[in-house]
Every structure is written in structure tokens, then in C-alpha cells.
Scaffold this motif. Structure first.
Motif, PDB file in Angstrom:
ATOM      1  N   SER A  25     135.083  57.594   8.808  1.00  0.00           N
ATOM      2  CA  SER A  25     134.722  58.577   9.585  1.00  0.00           C
ATOM      3  C   SER A  25     135.656  59.509   9.725  1.00  0.00           C
ATOM      4  O   SER A  25     135.764  58.332  10.771  1.00  0.00           O
ATOM      5  CB  SER A  25     133.433  59.208   9.437  1.00  0.00           C
ATOM      6  OG  SER A  25     133.809  60.801   9.659  1.00  0.00           O
ATOM      7  N   TYR A  26     136.760  59.662   9.171  1.00  0.00           N
ATOM      8  CA  TYR A  26     137.722  60.222  10.601  1.00  0.00           C
ATOM      9  C   TYR A  26     138.472  61.377  10.294  1.00  0.00           C
ATOM     10  O   TYR A  26     137.654  62.371   9.575  1.00  0.00           O
ATOM     11  CB  TYR A  26     139.111  59.546   9.319  1.00  0.00           C
ATOM     12  CG  TYR A  26     138.828  58.168   9.468  1.00  0.00           C
ATOM     13  CD1 TYR A  26     140.037  57.281  10.756  1.00  0.00           C
ATOM     14  CD2 TYR A  26     139.183  57.261   9.150  1.00  0.00           C
ATOM     15  CE1 TYR A  26     139.848  56.391  11.411  1.00  0.00           C
ATOM     16  CE2 TYR A  26     138.502  55.338   9.713  1.00  0.00           C
ATOM     17  CZ  TYR A  26     139.959  55.528  10.161  1.00  0.00           C
ATOM     18  OH  TYR A  26     139.646  54.065  10.353  1.00  0.00           O
ATOM     19  N   ARG A  27     138.139  62.143  11.503  1.00  0.00           N
ATOM     20  CA  ARG A  27     138.919  63.311  12.097  1.00  0.00           C
ATOM     21  C   ARG A  27     140.728  63.424  11.465  1.00  0.00           C
ATOM     22  O   ARG A  27     141.687  62.247  11.750  1.00  0.00           O
ATOM     23  CB  ARG A  27     138.363  64.206  13.170  1.00  0.00           C
ATOM     24  CG  ARG A  27     137.562  63.720  14.061  1.00  0.00           C
ATOM     25  CD  ARG A  27     136.364  64.834  12.764  1.00  0.00           C
ATOM     26  NE  ARG A  27     136.781  66.503  12.964  1.00  0.00           N
ATOM     27  CZ  ARG A  27     136.515  66.746  12.122  1.00  0.00           C
ATOM     28  NH1 ARG A  27     135.725  67.326  11.250  1.00  0.00           N
ATOM     29  NH2 ARG A  27     136.702  68.443  12.252  1.00  0.00           N
ATOM     30  N   GLU A  37     142.864  61.496  14.440  1.00  0.00           N
ATOM     31  CA  GLU A  37     143.118  60.210  14.507  1.00  0.00           C
ATOM     32  C   GLU A  37     142.997  59.309  13.310  1.00  0.00           C
ATOM     33  O   GLU A  37     143.801  58.422  13.437  1.00  0.00           O
ATOM     34  CB  GLU A  37     141.345  59.708  14.080  1.00  0.00           C
ATOM     35  CG  GLU A  37     139.841  60.190  15.459  1.00  0.00           C
ATOM     36  CD  GLU A  37     138.876  60.151  15.029  1.00  0.00           C
ATOM     37  OE1 GLU A  37     137.486  59.641  15.748  1.00  0.00           O
ATOM     38  OE2 GLU A  37     138.158  60.642  13.982  1.00  0.00           O
ATOM     39  N   LEU A  38     143.480  60.368  12.234  1.00  0.00           N
ATOM     40  CA  LEU A  38     143.963  59.347  11.475  1.00  0.00           C
ATOM     41  C   LEU A  38     145.964  59.659  11.377  1.00  0.00           C
ATOM     42  O   LEU A  38     146.667  58.524  11.056  1.00  0.00           O
ATOM     43  CB  LEU A  38     144.295  60.562   9.503  1.00  0.00           C
ATOM     44  CG  LEU A  38     143.064  59.800   9.214  1.00  0.00           C
ATOM     45  CD1 LEU A  38     142.966  61.564   7.865  1.00  0.00           C
ATOM     46  CD2 LEU A  38     142.437  58.820   8.463  1.00  0.00           C
ATOM     47  N   THR A  58     137.283  66.551   7.663  1.00  0.00           N
ATOM     48  CA  THR A  58     136.387  65.335   7.557  1.00  0.00           C
ATOM     49  C   THR A  58     137.322  64.620   6.657  1.00  0.00           C
ATOM     50  O   THR A  58     136.435  64.778   5.551  1.00  0.00           O
ATOM     51  CB  THR A  58     135.436  65.935   7.764  1.00  0.00           C
ATOM     52  OG1 THR A  58     134.920  66.390   9.108  1.00  0.00           O
ATOM     53  CG2 THR A  58     134.274  63.895   8.563  1.00  0.00           C
ATOM     54  N   LEU A 101     146.679  57.025  13.261  1.00  0.00           N
ATOM     55  CA  LEU A 101     146.165  56.186  13.226  1.00  0.00           C
ATOM     56  C   LEU A 101     147.651  55.029  11.886  1.00  0.00           C
ATOM     57  O   LEU A 101     148.584  54.369  12.188  1.00  0.00           O
ATOM     58  CB  LEU A 101     145.326  55.425  11.458  1.00  0.00           C
ATOM     59  CG  LEU A 101     144.871  54.710  10.761  1.00  0.00           C
ATOM     60  CD1 LEU A 101     144.928  53.114  12.019  1.00  0.00           C
ATOM     61  CD2 LEU A 101     144.225  54.550   9.709  1.00  0.00           C
ATOM     62  N   GLY A 138     137.427  50.381  12.065  1.00  0.00           N
ATOM     63  CA  GLY A 138     137.687  51.719  12.524  1.00  0.00           C
ATOM     64  C   GLY A 138     136.700  52.945  11.806  1.00  0.00           C
ATOM     65  O   GLY A 138     136.015  53.436  11.942  1.00  0.00           O
TER      66      GLY A 138
END
Length: 520
Positions: A32-34, A37-38, A16, A41, A29
Motif C-alpha cells: 500500500s502506497y500514498r 511515497e511513490l 491510495t 521511490l 515496502g
């Protein structure tokens, strides 16, 4: 690198990513990203760049406020076959203008605020590329992000391992930075792949919380991005700010076990080590690159950790070569404060010390110009091939540093060649002064060709008691009376290094240095 995030997501990487503020490319956005998800992007950004006109082999310049989305945009450019050039927004407008001319970009990615700042100083940023893509705001002639949204990214385009992959600039402490061109083989195959190997004590583990506080326009973080994701830590915490009050709550929310930061960031964050429940209590490994970190700062962090045996790993290298040497500090060794940068990286690098005038090898233990041999050497300087050729001597690379290769194998750095003075080692003297001046955030000793060196002491309030200075210089070679400045009064590069040439000019009106400067 164009499919790095896709591959990690496909592998099920559970990392994470936590941000200290939302990305500039995704302001809504969140923080916090998994990994999946990156990856999405990056694919989305690749569509923007393709819609803006970037294609195979084109230069895509990225210059914006500091954040890790520099590397996401770079990966998006790589994905469509373009070559990203990452330029720090901390560059002077004059330097930025020169670098943009060398790059002749197809697409420039920037922000409205930066375009306005450049316009106020006489640079029409939008006109420096075929297409200027603004992440926010508006500027005459620029394409807005809304204009390119919705474009499907083309399929990933592969390139040869020896073709240009990414362009990063050097720090620029002595003038206009160089544009360093790396390939997949040099920066990924030779550097990132080696660093991603599991190593006891210093290797990233899956339960680690890894913090990085860097200048994301520089090549180190492009390499770090590949390494950090491949090792799959539990959390990656990205700090874009170097303000201790801004990062403190983030560090407390996600107490790190590994920290990598700019030397200047370590100096700025040092006050946090003195607070109750300091956020560095779980750290087992501190990593520093880019520049020297003086012993008092190293000691402060090692003693702030509650780990039974924390380590400080110091690397010395250059944008052109990657790391060349490394050493470890413990609580015990940091008390000695030696000006050693460790030993050459086994199997990867070789060093040779030569006479700066004749280039004849000098005996072990004798100061000289340090040459390095590594397969990670960059391909070229964009727009300055003759400058690159002047520093390449067959397979050897002229680092421009004066150092000593000792009989036991370790290396001590004394000064950049441009700064060298027969009176003293500026770097060693800075170590001593910082040890003796607890009020100092930083000490800088500037060599001058026809005068004693000029010391600059950086303190929180720009003041220093006279008695403290007199005690600090006992037994040291002669120096001028110190100039005392607050942190913000000192000109710095995007990585926080002191721009010594500019500082000398501001304080003395002269740009003359004691060294030749021919290998800067």
C-alpha cells in the motif's frame, strides 16, 4: 513523466495505491502506497540509475517480472534524461537477445532469476549493457542494488517534446517484436492528455476504485500511469498476476468501479464472475485494449455487474499509434456480437481502406488494408528505420489489418493481413465458435496458404466432446478438425495474445502464412 509523481504529491493527490504483491524494487515496502511515497521511490530509483552510469540520452533497458514498478523505473530513467526501454520478461530468449542488440543499452535493470534463465538458454544477459543492475540475487559482472543505494538523484533533466521519451515493443504475435519509439508529444501530449479529459459516464471520478491488470512492460500502461494519477481516483489497484485465485482476494478487498485488463486476463478472470458475491458487482466501466475480446466474455462481465447500466469500452489501436477507434457495449448490444471496433476517435484519427496490392482507395463496405492518420504516430522503430519507413505512407500509417469501413462510419476488422484467407474471416469465425462452444476459453482459427483453416479450441482440461464441435461448425465454411489444447499449451506474448505464427509452426511444422506478411 520524470516528475509526474512529484507533481501529484505536491498537488495533494489523495489516491491510495494497492498492490497484489510488493514491488520488485521495494520488496520490503509493503502493498500500500500514498503518492508521496511513490514519488520518493522514483527519486530513489533515479539515484540508482545515475550511480550505475545512465545519463542524458542513454538507453536504460528494464526487463523483469511483471509489475507496475516497470513504469516507476521508466519515470526514474526519464527524470535523469535517459530513455527507458521496457521489455517483457515473457519474450523468448532469442527475441530478447535481438532487441537488446538493437538497443545497445548503457544500463540494464533486471533480476537474478531472469539472468539465470537466460544463461541456461545461452544468453549472457549481463553482458548486453555497459552496466547490469540486479534488483535481487547475484550474477558474474553485475552490479547489485546494494552497490548503488544512497546515491542522491540529480535534478530533473528536461528534454524537447519531440525527442525520444520511451521505447516499448509490439506484441510480437508474428515474430520478433518491433521497438517503438515515442516522444512526449506523441504518447503524452496526444494520447494521455486527451484521455485525461473528464468525460461523462466513462471519466474517472474521485470516488472510483480503478483496477488495472496488464502487462506493465507495454506502452499502454506508461500512458495509463499518467492518466490514472491525474484523475485522482480514491484507489488504484494494481494486479501483476493473471491467476484468478491470486487476484480474487485483492478484488474482494477493494471492489472496483472501473476495470482495465488485458483480453487474456478477462478470459482468465471470467470464472470469478460466477462465484457468489462476485468481485465485479460494483463495476460501471470495463475497458479492454490490445486485442479482440469475444462476445461471450463481454456478456459475462456486463451481467456480473449489479450497476444499472454498465458499459464495456473496447479500443482498437497499435503501439505505434495508440487508440484509433473505440466502441461501447451494453448488455443489449453485446448479445449481437458484431465484429465492429467502433468509429474513429473524433478529431484525433482518420482511417482509409485501400486495396492491399495497389493501395488505391476502395469503396465503403469493401474489405481492404486499413491505413490510419494520427498525430500520435510513433517516431521510429529503434534499429529498424527502414521497416518503419515501409509502413509510413506520407502522413498515413499502414496498420497491417484487413478491415471494412462501413457507410455509417463504423469499422469492422476481419484479420491481420498476414493471416488473411479468402475462405473466411478468422476473427469473425472465432466469435461464432466461442458463442457456440460454452466449454471454450478461447478459439483460434489459423489460416493456411494451401489448405483449409486449422481451428484450435482452448479449454480448461484440453478436451472437447466431438458432438459439440459438429454442432458448432454447422453453416460455417470448411475447416480442418480442431486441435484442442489447455491454456498453458498455447504460446503467448506478454500481453496474452496467441503467437499465431509459432502455434501454426508447432502444429503443422510450417511457417507459411496465407498473407504476404510484409507489413507485420
Amino acid at each position: 513523466m520524470g516528475v509526474l509523481f512529484d507533481e501529484c504529491a505536491r498537488r495533494g493527490t489523495a489516491t491510495t495505491v494497492r498492490l497484489d504483491r510488493p514491488f520488485d524494487i521495494a520488496p520490503d515496502g509493503g502493498s500500500s502506497y500514498r503518492v508521496a511515497e511513490l514519488a520518493e521511490l522514483v527519486r530513489t530509483a533515479a539515484g540508482w540509475l545515475a550511480a550505475a552510469g545512465a545519463g542524458r540520452g542513454d538507453r536504460v533497458v528494464i526487463v523483469k517480472e511483471n509489475h507496475w514498478d516497470y513504469d516507476l523505473l521508466a519515470c526514474a530513467a526519464v527524470r535523469i534524461g535517459a530513455v527507458p526501454a521496457q521489455l517483457s520478461a515473457e519474450l523468448s530468449v532469442a527475441a530478447l537477445e535481438q532487441l537488446l542488440k538493437r538497443l545497445d543499452a548503457a544500463v540494464l535493470v533486471t533480476t537474478g532469476a531472469l539472468a539465470r534463465r537466460c544463461a541456461e538458454q545461452g544468453l549472457d544477459l549481463v553482458s548486453t549493457a555497459r552496466t547490469a543492475l540486479l534488483l535481487d540475487g547475484e550474477a558474474p559482472g553485475a552490479v547489485r542494488l546494494d552497490d548503488v543505494r544512497g546515491r542522491t538523484a540529480p535534478a530533473p533533466r528536461l528534454r524537447s517534446d519531440d525527442e525520444p521519451l520511451v521505447i516499448n515493443h509490439t506484441s510480437g504475435t508474428t515474430g520478433v517484436p518491433k521497438l517503438v519509439v515515442h516522444s512526449t508529444r506523441t504518447i503524452i501530449g496526444q494520447l494521455a492528455r486527451f484521455e485525461s479529459n473528464p468525460v461523462p459516464l466513462i471519466g474517472v471520478r474521485r470516488d472510483d476504485v480503478v483496477v488495472n491488470a496488464s502487462s506493465y512492460a507495454h506502452g499502454r500502461t506508461f500512458c495509463w500511469t499518467a492518466v490514472a494519477l491525474s484523475r485522482e481516483p480514491r484507489e488504484l489497484v494494481v494486479l501483476s498476476s493473471h491467476d484468478p485465485d491470486h487476484v480474487d482476494p485483492v478484488l474482494r478487498a477493494y471492489p472496483p468501479t472501473i476495470v482495465e485488463a488485458l483480453p487474456a486476463s478477462y478470459v482468465r478472470f471470467r470464472s470469478l464472475t460466477e462465484r457468489l458475491d462476485n468481485p465485479f458487482r460494483r463495476v460501471r466501466l470495463f475497458i479492454s485494449t490490445y486485442d479482440a475480446v469475444h462476445p461471450p466474455t463481454i456478456r459475462a462481465y456486463l451481467h456480473a455487474s449489479a450497476h444499472h447500466r454498465p458499459l464495456w469500452m473496447q479500443g482498437w489501436g497499435q503501439t505505434e499509434t495508440g487508440p484509433l477507434t473505440f466502441r461501447f457495449h451494453t448488455r443489449r448490444s453485446s448479445a449481437r456480437g458484431a465484429r465492429s471496433v467502433g468509429r474513429p476517435i473524433p478529431v484525433k484519427t482518420r482511417l482509409r481502406v485501400v486495396d492491399p496490392d495497389t493501395f488505391a482507395p476502395v469503396p465503403r463496405g469493401t474489405p481492404g488494408l486499413v491505413l490510419a492518420r494520427t498525430a500520435a504516430r510513433c517516431l521510429d522503430y529503434e534499429g529498424e528505420a527502414e521497416r518503419w519507413a515501409a509502413k509510413a505512407r506520407g502522413p498515413w500509417w499502414n496498420t497491417g489489418d484487413i478491415g471494412v469501413h462501413h457507410r455509417d462510419g463504423h469499422v469492422s476488422l476481419l484479420d491481420r493481413e498476414v493471416d488473411r484467407t479468402p475462405r473466411l474471416s478468422c476473427l469473425e469465425t472465432e466469435d461464432v465458435l466461442e458463442d457456440r462452444l460454452p466449454q471454450a476459453q478461447e478459439c483460434v482459427v489459423l489460416g493456411r496458404p494451401d489448405d483449409v483453416p486449422l481451428p484450435v479450441v482452448v479449454t480448461a482440461d484440453g478436451a472437447l466432446p466431438g458432438g459439440a464441435w459438429r454442432r458448432a461448425v454447422r453453416g460455417l465454411p470448411a475447416m480442418a478438425e480442431p486441435v484442442v489444447l489447455a491454456w498453458d499449451r498455447v504460446p503467448r506474448t506478454g500481453t496474452g495474445k496467441v503467437r499465431r505464427a509459432l502455434l501454426l509452426e508447432r502444429l503443422t511444422g510450417s511457417t507459411e502464412t496465407p498473407g504476404s506478411g510484409q507489413w507485420t
